[in-house]
Write a protein that holds these residues in place. Sequence first.
Motif, PDB file in Angstrom:
ATOM      1  N   LYS A   1       0.854  -1.195   0.000  1.00 33.47           N
ATOM      2  CA  LYS A   1       0.000   0.000   0.000  1.00 33.47           C
ATOM      3  C   LYS A   1       0.893   1.251   0.000  1.00 33.47           C
ATOM      4  CE  LYS A   1      -3.794  -2.221   2.527  1.00 33.47           C
ATOM      5  NZ  LYS A   1      -4.622  -2.168   3.736  1.00 33.47           N
ATOM      6  N   GLU A   2       1.525   1.478  -1.191  1.00 36.40           N
ATOM      7  CA  GLU A   2       2.486   2.565  -1.288  1.00 36.40           C
ATOM      8  C   GLU A   2       1.813   3.936  -1.135  1.00 36.40           C
ATOM      9  OE1 GLU A   2       4.781   2.313  -4.793  1.00 36.40           O
ATOM     10  OE2 GLU A   2       5.408   0.228  -4.424  1.00 36.40           O
ATOM     11  N   LEU A   3       0.610   4.088  -1.667  1.00 36.60           N
ATOM     12  CA  LEU A   3      -0.098   5.378  -1.574  1.00 36.60           C
ATOM     13  C   LEU A   3      -0.384   5.732  -0.116  1.00 36.60           C
ATOM     14  CD1 LEU A   3      -1.407   7.723  -3.126  1.00 36.60           C
ATOM     15  CD2 LEU A   3      -3.523   6.375  -3.168  1.00 36.60           C
ATOM     16  N   GLU A   4      -0.890   4.700   0.618  1.00 37.85           N
ATOM     17  CA  GLU A   4      -1.183   4.929   2.037  1.00 37.85           C
ATOM     18  C   GLU A   4       0.094   5.232   2.816  1.00 37.85           C
ATOM     19  OE1 GLU A   4      -2.438   2.650   0.231  1.00 37.85           O
ATOM     20  OE2 GLU A   4      -4.618   2.493   0.549  1.00 37.85           O
ATOM     21  N   ALA A   5       1.191   4.484   2.406  1.00 37.91           N
ATOM     22  CA  ALA A   5       2.464   4.695   3.103  1.00 37.91           C
ATOM     23  C   ALA A   5       2.968   6.130   2.882  1.00 37.91           C
ATOM     24  CB  ALA A   5       3.511   3.694   2.628  1.00 37.91           C
ATOM     25  N   ASN A   6       2.879   6.612   1.629  1.00 33.11           N
ATOM     26  CA  ASN A   6       3.317   7.983   1.341  1.00 33.11           C
ATOM     27  C   ASN A   6       2.468   9.014   2.081  1.00 33.11           C
ATOM     28  OD1 ASN A   6       5.393   7.264  -0.371  1.00 33.11           O
ATOM     29  ND2 ASN A   6       4.060   7.166  -2.176  1.00 33.11           N
ATOM     30  N   LYS A   7       1.158   8.784   2.075  1.00 33.17           N
ATOM     31  CA  LYS A   7       0.243   9.700   2.754  1.00 33.17           C
ATOM     32  C   LYS A   7       0.539   9.734   4.267  1.00 33.17           C
ATOM     33  CE  LYS A   7      -4.691  10.723   3.267  1.00 33.17           C
ATOM     34  NZ  LYS A   7      -6.070  10.276   2.964  1.00 33.17           N
ATOM     35  N   TYR A   8       0.808   8.519   4.781  1.00 34.79           N
ATOM     36  CA  TYR A   8       1.092   8.406   6.222  1.00 34.79           C
ATOM     37  C   TYR A   8       2.383   9.134   6.558  1.00 34.79           C
ATOM     38  CZ  TYR A   8       1.411   6.285  10.850  1.00 34.79           C
ATOM     39  OH  TYR A   8       1.489   6.078  12.196  1.00 34.79           O
ATOM     40  N   LEU A   9       3.427   8.928   5.735  1.00 28.30           N
ATOM     41  CA  LEU A   9       4.707   9.578   6.002  1.00 28.30           C
ATOM     42  C   LEU A   9       4.604  11.099   5.928  1.00 28.30           C
ATOM     43  CD1 LEU A   9       7.246   7.263   4.152  1.00 28.30           C
ATOM     44  CD2 LEU A   9       7.179   7.758   6.602  1.00 28.30           C
ATOM     45  N   THR A  10       3.790  11.596   4.985  1.00 27.43           N
ATOM     46  CA  THR A  10       3.608  13.053   4.865  1.00 27.43           C
ATOM     47  C   THR A  10       2.957  13.624   6.116  1.00 27.43           C
ATOM     48  OG1 THR A  10       3.364  12.863   2.459  1.00 27.43           O
ATOM     49  CG2 THR A  10       2.564  14.895   3.496  1.00 27.43           C
ATOM     50  N   SER A  11       1.874  12.985   6.564  1.00 25.58           N
ATOM     51  CA  SER A  11       1.186  13.446   7.779  1.00 25.58           C
ATOM     52  C   SER A  11       2.084  13.300   8.997  1.00 25.58           C
ATOM     53  CB  SER A  11      -0.107  12.649   8.001  1.00 25.58           C
ATOM     54  OG  SER A  11      -0.998  12.845   6.930  1.00 25.58           O
ATOM     55  N   TYR A  12       2.826  12.183   9.033  1.00 25.73           N
ATOM     56  CA  TYR A  12       3.723  11.917  10.162  1.00 25.73           C
ATOM     57  C   TYR A  12       4.816  12.981  10.247  1.00 25.73           C
ATOM     58  CZ  TYR A  12       7.456   9.706  12.877  1.00 25.73           C
ATOM     59  OH  TYR A  12       8.433   9.456  13.790  1.00 25.73           O
ATOM     60  N   SER A  13       5.372  13.384   9.112  1.00 23.30           N
ATOM     61  CA  SER A  13       6.442  14.388   9.119  1.00 23.30           C
ATOM     62  C   SER A  13       5.913  15.745   9.608  1.00 23.30           C
ATOM     63  CB  SER A  13       7.055  14.526   7.720  1.00 23.30           C
ATOM     64  OG  SER A  13       6.091  14.997   6.792  1.00 23.30           O
ATOM     65  N   ASN A  14       4.687  16.092   9.180  1.00 26.43           N
ATOM     66  CA  ASN A  14       4.081  17.346   9.648  1.00 26.43           C
ATOM     67  C   ASN A  14       3.868  17.326  11.169  1.00 26.43           C
ATOM     68  OD1 ASN A  14       3.937  18.553   7.124  1.00 26.43           O
ATOM     69  ND2 ASN A  14       1.939  17.631   6.658  1.00 26.43           N
ATOM     70  N   LEU A  15       3.370  16.170  11.644  1.00 23.93           N
ATOM     71  CA  LEU A  15       3.133  16.040  13.086  1.00 23.93           C
ATOM     72  C   LEU A  15       4.431  16.128  13.873  1.00 23.93           C
ATOM     73  CD1 LEU A  15       1.290  15.459  15.493  1.00 23.93           C
ATOM     74  CD2 LEU A  15       1.531  13.016  14.978  1.00 23.93           C
ATOM     75  N   MET A  16       5.468  15.445  13.376  1.00 25.31           N
ATOM     76  CA  MET A  16       6.755  15.450  14.073  1.00 25.31           C
ATOM     77  C   MET A  16       7.371  16.848  14.107  1.00 25.31           C
ATOM     78  SD  MET A  16       7.331  12.627  15.452  1.00 25.31           S
ATOM     79  CE  MET A  16       9.008  12.971  15.937  1.00 25.31           C
ATOM     80  N   ARG A  17       7.178  17.596  13.013  1.00 25.63           N
ATOM     81  CA  ARG A  17       7.716  18.957  12.988  1.00 25.63           C
ATOM     82  C   ARG A  17       7.038  19.810  14.071  1.00 25.63           C
ATOM     83  NH1 ARG A  17       6.828  21.983   7.532  1.00 25.63           N
ATOM     84  NH2 ARG A  17       4.698  21.995   8.370  1.00 25.63           N
ATOM     85  N   ASN A  18       5.697  19.689  14.172  1.00 27.02           N
ATOM     86  CA  ASN A  18       4.970  20.432  15.217  1.00 27.02           C
ATOM     87  C   ASN A  18       5.423  20.029  16.616  1.00 27.02           C
ATOM     88  OD1 ASN A  18       3.504  21.812  13.326  1.00 27.02           O
ATOM     89  ND2 ASN A  18       1.663  20.561  13.514  1.00 27.02           N
ATOM     90  N   MET A  19       5.599  18.731  16.809  1.00 26.72           N
ATOM     91  CA  MET A  19       6.010  18.233  18.124  1.00 26.72           C
ATOM     92  C   MET A  19       7.412  18.716  18.476  1.00 26.72           C
ATOM     93  SD  MET A  19       4.457  14.353  18.087  1.00 26.72           S
ATOM     94  CE  MET A  19       4.990  14.007  19.750  1.00 26.72           C
ATOM     95  N   MET A  20       8.294  18.763  17.492  1.00 24.33           N
ATOM     96  CA  MET A  20       9.654  19.244  17.738  1.00 24.33           C
ATOM     97  C   MET A  20       9.670  20.735  18.074  1.00 24.33           C
ATOM     98  SD  MET A  20      11.639  16.732  17.713  1.00 24.33           S
ATOM     99  CE  MET A  20      11.729  15.022  17.143  1.00 24.33           C
ATOM    100  N   GLU A  21       8.810  21.507  17.384  1.00 27.61           N
ATOM    101  CA  GLU A  21       8.745  22.941  17.632  1.00 27.61           C
ATOM    102  C   GLU A  21       8.297  23.243  19.060  1.00 27.61           C
ATOM    103  OE1 GLU A  21       6.185  24.538  14.696  1.00 27.61           O
ATOM    104  OE2 GLU A  21       7.687  24.545  13.088  1.00 27.61           O
ATOM    105  N   ASN A  22       7.413  22.391  19.570  1.00 22.88           N
ATOM    106  CA  ASN A  22       6.861  22.623  20.908  1.00 22.88           C
ATOM    107  C   ASN A  22       7.514  21.761  21.985  1.00 22.88           C
ATOM    108  OD1 ASN A  22       4.898  24.469  19.904  1.00 22.88           O
ATOM    109  ND2 ASN A  22       3.642  22.733  19.229  1.00 22.88           N
ATOM    110  N   SER A  23       8.583  21.069  21.627  1.00 19.97           N
ATOM    111  CA  SER A  23       9.168  20.085  22.543  1.00 19.97           C
ATOM    112  C   SER A  23       9.751  20.716  23.808  1.00 19.97           C
ATOM    113  CB  SER A  23      10.260  19.277  21.823  1.00 19.97           C
ATOM    114  OG  SER A  23      11.314  20.150  21.418  1.00 19.97           O
TER     115      SER A  23
END
Length: 607
Positions: free
Chosen positions: A428-450
């Motif tokens: 499920k490459e499409l789902e994997a790409n979509k998941y990684l995109t959302s995951y990277s956005n979430l991680m960036r927010n979490m790092m900013e507020n860490s």
Amino acid sequence: MKRHWLISFSVLCIVLLFPQRTIAQAMPVPKAEKSKQVKISKAAEDLSVSLDENDESKIAVNYEKLANEFLNNGDNAKAEEYFKRALNSYTKLKRTEDKTRVTRSLAKVQENQKNFNSAIKNYEVAGSLSKDVAEEKINLNDANRLKNQSNPASQTNYVDSNIELLKKEKKSQEVTEAYVQKAQNSLDLKDKSVAIESYKNALAYAKDKPESVIKIKNEIANVYASDNQFEKAIGINEKLLAEAVTKQDFNTQIKQLQSLATLYFKKEEPKKALVSLKEAYDLASKKGNSAEAKNTLSALAKYYKSNGNEKESMALYEQFFQNFDELIQSDTTLINAKTFQVTEGKIRQLEKEKSLKDELITKKNTFNYFLLGSILLLLLLFAFIVKALYAIKTKNKEIALQSLRREMNPHFIFNSLNSVNQFISENKELEANKYLTSYSNLMRNMMENSNKDFISLDKEVEQLKKYLDLEHLRFQDKFDFEITVDETLDAERVFVPNMIIQPHLENAIWHGLRYLDKKGFLKLQFRFIDGKVVVVIDDNGIGLTKSQELKTTNQKVHESRGLNNTNERIGLLNELYKKNIAFEIKEKALPESGTIVQIVFPLIDKI
């Protein structure tokens, strides 16, 4: 024989100038004289008591009182001595009004003693201390009057100015003194009519001061005598003599008789002069006034000697020596002088003791100040140490809180990477790409507020929604979710604890909802109740009991650590920020299944 009597007279003068220590029963003392003696003795005794009590305020008052009594008695030197002591005491007490008054009094007695430089200085000081404009002007007028002694006309201007000012201030005694000064200036200007007028004006303001009245009237008599108006002068002296006889004022009687004798000699009526002198001598001898007896005897002897009447002179000497012991024994002035000498000795001793006490008190106060200063320094050092320790403790808590917050990230990252791996293994490459995109956005927010302990509600909601979107992407057949925020909460201004809610959402999904045979539902609510923010995480998963039964040992350890982490972070936040955050987790009662987590904290609009 003549030489014998001259030697005897010299011995007599020495004895009279330096009185013997013999003190005997005194004869009755005139009321006026007795009053002066009593006042001086009383003032001296009061001063002794205040010195013994070491009461600086009373000491100052009694120094001034004693100085005034000496001034009234005509002893300017003693008055100056005690005015200076009063001034020192008032200076210690920082009583400006009293200092001003005493400084002016000191200037007056210095002027009386012809110590003009000191008098000018003290008049100027009194003027500078005066808070009242009129009082300042009066003192400066007196200073300028003394500076212009060579110019009597200029002096008169200053005196006239003072008379007007003193009348407005209603200071009758000082008005009297000012008129006397004007009279003396007028005499310097050879204007005897103005002098007499000024003396008469002085009399009008000296009605309640009998001694001042007598002195002023004698001055008027002297002015008349200097102008050869002997009858007027004699009339004044005779009237004063008659008043003194009525009042039994023997000292005034003696002085008026002496003055009459002087006037009769000037009028070239020696017989009348001799009668007055002999009467004065008899009265002085009878009343025990050795000083006036000596003065009168000297005047008589001088007259007889100038007229070659040695016989009368020797008869007077013989009579004087015969009565000498009785005269000395009855002279109350000698007794009073000795009594005051004893009292003054006591005063000097008490002054020394006071000085030693003050020195001891000063040393004690210095030690006390040093001790208090040392204690204060120790307290400051202790406070600094406590503050430093508190700062260190607070910093350690902040580090611990940050460490606990970051401790949650590895598990979340591990789960997320497993999800990506699962998508890839299932092609499920499409789902994997979509998941990684959302995951990277979430991680960036979490790092900013860490590094933040609190973040705004809107950012927290955004962050949690991204997280739930990720989990829903993986378990979309297992649950749906809903996030609601109370309309009364301003999401941009209200702050919430960072990374406190996410672990409970993760537990609800991974340990409750994913084990359901049907699709579950997760509700995240932010409510505002009774001034507090209430966060509710409500799921209809399998519940805590079944979840524990299905968990592996490793999962149980992880969940336990996750709950402990949350509790520790809440405890640290409460200690650091005093926010009283409360946390509660409970299982729903049958027939319902699922778990409710509730986090309560006060409304926070500023960090």
